[in-house]
Design a protein around this motif. Structure first.
Motif, PDB file in Angstrom:
ATOM      1  N   GLU A   9      -0.382 -22.749  -5.545  1.00 15.28           N
ATOM      2  CA  GLU A   9      -1.511 -23.246  -6.317  1.00 15.28           C
ATOM      3  C   GLU A   9      -2.149 -22.106  -7.100  1.00 15.28           C
ATOM      4  O   GLU A   9      -2.144 -20.956  -6.653  1.00 15.28           O
ATOM      5  CB  GLU A   9      -2.569 -23.866  -5.395  1.00 15.28           C
ATOM      6  N   GLU A  10      -2.729 -22.425  -8.250  1.00 14.66           N
ATOM      7  CA  GLU A  10      -3.506 -21.444  -9.009  1.00 14.66           C
ATOM      8  C   GLU A  10      -4.898 -21.322  -8.393  1.00 14.66           C
ATOM      9  O   GLU A  10      -5.485 -22.320  -7.951  1.00 14.66           O
ATOM     10  CB  GLU A  10      -3.621 -21.870 -10.466  1.00 14.66           C
ATOM     11  N   GLY A  11      -5.427 -20.088  -8.380  1.00 16.74           N
ATOM     12  CA  GLY A  11      -6.761 -19.901  -7.845  1.00 16.74           C
ATOM     13  C   GLY A  11      -7.137 -18.432  -7.809  1.00 16.74           C
ATOM     14  O   GLY A  11      -6.296 -17.555  -7.984  1.00 16.74           O
ATOM     15  N   SER A  12      -8.414 -18.171  -7.576  1.00 13.84           N
ATOM     16  CA  SER A  12      -8.950 -16.820  -7.530  1.00 13.84           C
ATOM     17  C   SER A  12      -9.534 -16.526  -6.152  1.00 13.84           C
ATOM     18  O   SER A  12     -10.195 -17.392  -5.553  1.00 13.84           O
ATOM     19  CB  SER A  12     -10.057 -16.645  -8.587  1.00 13.84           C
ATOM     20  N   MET A  13      -9.321 -15.325  -5.660  1.00 10.01           N
ATOM     21  CA  MET A  13      -9.867 -14.928  -4.363  1.00 10.01           C
ATOM     22  C   MET A  13     -11.387 -14.836  -4.366  1.00 10.01           C
ATOM     23  O   MET A  13     -12.002 -14.813  -3.306  1.00 10.01           O
ATOM     24  CB  MET A  13      -9.281 -13.584  -3.927  1.00 10.01           C
ATOM     25  N   THR A  14     -11.988 -14.780  -5.543  1.00  7.13           N
ATOM     26  CA  THR A  14     -13.446 -14.709  -5.601  1.00  7.13           C
ATOM     27  C   THR A  14     -14.102 -16.077  -5.424  1.00  7.13           C
ATOM     28  O   THR A  14     -15.300 -16.153  -5.145  1.00  7.13           O
ATOM     29  CB  THR A  14     -13.909 -14.102  -6.938  1.00  7.13           C
ATOM     30  N   ALA A  15     -13.324 -17.150  -5.587  1.00  3.88           N
ATOM     31  CA  ALA A  15     -13.878 -18.511  -5.449  1.00  3.88           C
ATOM     32  C   ALA A  15     -12.731 -19.436  -5.070  1.00  3.88           C
ATOM     33  O   ALA A  15     -12.195 -20.162  -5.907  1.00  3.88           O
ATOM     34  CB  ALA A  15     -14.546 -18.966  -6.742  1.00  3.88           C
ATOM     35  N   LEU A  16     -12.329 -19.400  -3.814  1.00  2.00           N
ATOM     36  CA  LEU A  16     -11.186 -20.170  -3.348  1.00  2.00           C
ATOM     37  C   LEU A  16     -11.516 -21.657  -3.288  1.00  2.00           C
ATOM     38  O   LEU A  16     -12.590 -22.040  -2.815  1.00  2.00           O
ATOM     39  CB  LEU A  16     -10.743 -19.670  -1.975  1.00  2.00           C
ATOM     40  N   ASP A  17     -10.580 -22.467  -3.740  1.00  2.00           N
ATOM     41  CA  ASP A  17     -10.757 -23.920  -3.698  1.00  2.00           C
ATOM     42  C   ASP A  17     -10.285 -24.437  -2.342  1.00  2.00           C
ATOM     43  O   ASP A  17      -9.350 -25.236  -2.237  1.00  2.00           O
ATOM     44  CB  ASP A  17      -9.963 -24.570  -4.835  1.00  2.00           C
ATOM     45  N   LEU A  18     -10.933 -23.942  -1.302  1.00  2.00           N
ATOM     46  CA  LEU A  18     -10.625 -24.311   0.072  1.00  2.00           C
ATOM     47  C   LEU A  18     -11.935 -24.580   0.808  1.00  2.00           C
ATOM     48  O   LEU A  18     -12.940 -23.912   0.559  1.00  2.00           O
ATOM     49  CB  LEU A  18      -9.861 -23.185   0.792  1.00  2.00           C
ATOM     50  N   ALA A  19     -11.888 -25.513   1.723  1.00  2.00           N
ATOM     51  CA  ALA A  19     -13.079 -25.828   2.506  1.00  2.00           C
ATOM     52  C   ALA A  19     -13.375 -24.727   3.516  1.00  2.00           C
ATOM     53  O   ALA A  19     -12.501 -23.922   3.863  1.00  2.00           O
ATOM     54  CB  ALA A  19     -12.880 -27.161   3.229  1.00  2.00           C
ATOM     55  N   ASP A  20     -14.589 -24.673   3.991  1.00  2.00           N
ATOM     56  CA  ASP A  20     -14.953 -23.738   5.052  1.00  2.00           C
ATOM     57  C   ASP A  20     -14.035 -23.952   6.263  1.00  2.00           C
ATOM     58  O   ASP A  20     -13.823 -25.094   6.703  1.00  2.00           O
ATOM     59  CB  ASP A  20     -16.400 -23.950   5.486  1.00  2.00           C
ATOM     60  N   GLY A  21     -13.488 -22.868   6.787  1.00  2.00           N
ATOM     61  CA  GLY A  21     -12.653 -22.949   7.977  1.00  2.00           C
ATOM     62  C   GLY A  21     -11.349 -23.690   7.779  1.00  2.00           C
ATOM     63  O   GLY A  21     -10.767 -24.193   8.746  1.00  2.00           O
ATOM     64  N   ALA A  22     -10.844 -23.732   6.538  1.00  2.00           N
ATOM     65  CA  ALA A  22      -9.678 -24.574   6.230  1.00  2.00           C
ATOM     66  C   ALA A  22      -8.354 -23.985   6.682  1.00  2.00           C
ATOM     67  O   ALA A  22      -7.378 -24.719   6.853  1.00  2.00           O
ATOM     68  CB  ALA A  22      -9.624 -24.849   4.727  1.00  2.00           C
ATOM     69  N   VAL A  23      -8.270 -22.652   6.859  1.00  2.00           N
ATOM     70  CA  VAL A  23      -6.975 -22.033   7.161  1.00  2.00           C
ATOM     71  C   VAL A  23      -7.050 -21.229   8.452  1.00  2.00           C
ATOM     72  O   VAL A  23      -8.091 -20.673   8.803  1.00  2.00           O
ATOM     73  CB  VAL A  23      -6.494 -21.134   6.000  1.00  2.00           C
ATOM     74  N   GLY A  24      -5.925 -21.180   9.145  1.00  2.00           N
ATOM     75  CA  GLY A  24      -5.853 -20.402  10.374  1.00  2.00           C
ATOM     76  C   GLY A  24      -5.505 -18.951  10.146  1.00  2.00           C
ATOM     77  O   GLY A  24      -5.591 -18.124  11.062  1.00  2.00           O
ATOM     78  N   GLY A  25      -5.115 -18.627   8.920  1.00  2.00           N
ATOM     79  CA  GLY A  25      -4.784 -17.243   8.603  1.00  2.00           C
ATOM     80  C   GLY A  25      -4.771 -17.034   7.105  1.00  2.00           C
ATOM     81  O   GLY A  25      -4.649 -17.986   6.314  1.00  2.00           O
ATOM     82  N   ALA A  26      -4.910 -15.768   6.704  1.00  2.45           N
ATOM     83  CA  ALA A  26      -4.865 -15.415   5.284  1.00  2.45           C
ATOM     84  C   ALA A  26      -4.242 -14.031   5.148  1.00  2.45           C
ATOM     85  O   ALA A  26      -4.405 -13.173   6.021  1.00  2.45           O
ATOM     86  CB  ALA A  26      -6.265 -15.423   4.664  1.00  2.45           C
ATOM     87  N   VAL A  27      -3.524 -13.841   4.050  1.00  2.45           N
ATOM     88  CA  VAL A  27      -2.884 -12.570   3.736  1.00  2.45           C
ATOM     89  C   VAL A  27      -3.308 -12.141   2.344  1.00  2.45           C
ATOM     90  O   VAL A  27      -3.338 -12.967   1.422  1.00  2.45           O
ATOM     91  CB  VAL A  27      -1.342 -12.688   3.788  1.00  2.45           C
ATOM     92  N   ALA A  28      -3.629 -10.865   2.178  1.00  2.60           N
ATOM     93  CA  ALA A  28      -3.852 -10.277   0.856  1.00  2.60           C
ATOM     94  C   ALA A  28      -2.918  -9.064   0.771  1.00  2.60           C
ATOM     95  O   ALA A  28      -3.308  -7.939   1.105  1.00  2.60           O
ATOM     96  CB  ALA A  28      -5.306  -9.872   0.662  1.00  2.60           C
ATOM     97  N   TRP A  29      -1.689  -9.313   0.366  1.00  2.04           N
ATOM     98  CA  TRP A  29      -0.636  -8.291   0.363  1.00  2.04           C
ATOM     99  C   TRP A  29      -0.690  -7.536  -0.956  1.00  2.04           C
ATOM    100  O   TRP A  29      -0.079  -7.921  -1.935  1.00  2.04           O
ATOM    101  CB  TRP A  29       0.731  -8.957   0.582  1.00  2.04           C
ATOM    102  N   TYR A  30      -1.444  -6.460  -0.982  1.00  2.23           N
ATOM    103  CA  TYR A  30      -1.687  -5.648  -2.180  1.00  2.23           C
ATOM    104  C   TYR A  30      -2.369  -6.449  -3.293  1.00  2.23           C
ATOM    105  O   TYR A  30      -2.369  -6.007  -4.443  1.00  2.23           O
ATOM    106  CB  TYR A  30      -0.380  -5.024  -2.698  1.00  2.23           C
TER     107      TYR A  30
END
Length: 222
Positions: free
Chosen positions: A98-119
């Protein structure tokens, strides 16, 4: 809302280099055992069915997303660049991007069990990093884990060219202790750190590389 200049520059740069970037870095993880070890450790925390989905933030052409899926992680990718997303979808049609920006994620609060920011935070100005880490904390479920990879140092470099193309892009090298402090300020607990020397493919243009494994506590800070 007016888009930040650095977001616009990052999108344009990666739209420009998307195809060549994907080809040049396609097998990069094959030669980096320590990087794979951190991804494997992260995967152990987040691949249980009850852990939920895992967001690969700034996924680019999807190679880390696909690697996580090969480790049993229910991963999907988000990226600022439409061209990078197009490449990822063509290369890995079985995965979600999906397209999106880390400054304003189109995800609900607590929506994911994990996140990666690989560089994927290396083009983020230091003053914006607190916003990014606060967003990651917001979308992580309590007990969720976060893996970040970044370049070690304390400088900004401007890239007029990259992957055979003319671009205009800033890259930030950050002190590990500063990143650790920002993660703590965002409410994330750092559980493990790996800092390695540059390998042959990274010398001489780059230096040490850092990998932090953090988590969102199950109980709020008191």
């Amino acid at each position: 809302m007016t888009e930040s200049a650095y977001l616009r520059a990052t999108r344009v740069a990666y739209d420009t280099v998307a195809a060549d970037y994907a080809e040049l870095l396609r097998d990069e993880l094959d030669t980096k055992p320590l990087d794979r070890a951190m991804l494997a450790a992260f995967a152990e925390h987040v691949r249980a069915p009850e852990a939920g989905e895992v967001a690969d933030l700034g996924c680019g052409p999807g190679r880390v997303t696909a690697h996580l899926r090969s480790l049993g992680v229910n991963a999907f990718g988000i990226d600022l660049s439409p061209e990078m997303i197009a490449v990822a979808r063509r290369t890995y049609p079985e995965l979600r991007f999906e397209e999106g920006s880390m400054t304003a994620l189109d995800l609900a609060d607590g929506a994911v069990g994990g996140a990666v920011a690989w560089y994927s935070t290396v083009h983020t100005p230091p003053e914006v990093l607190p916003t990014v880490f606060a967003e990651i904390h917001r979308v992580l479920a309590p007990g969720g884990h976060f893996l970040i990879a970044f370049k070690v140092g304390d400088e900004r470099r401007h890239l007029p060219r990259g992957y055979g193309h003319e671009i205009s892009l800033d890259v930030y090298w950050m002190p590990p202790e500063h990143i650790a402090g920002l993660l703590g300020d965002a409410g994330l607990v750092v559980d493990a750190q790996l800092i390695r020397e540059p390998d042959e493919s990274e010398r001489p243009r780059s230096g040490r590389q850092a990998f932090f494994l953090a988590r969102k506590p199950r109980q709020p800070w008191r």
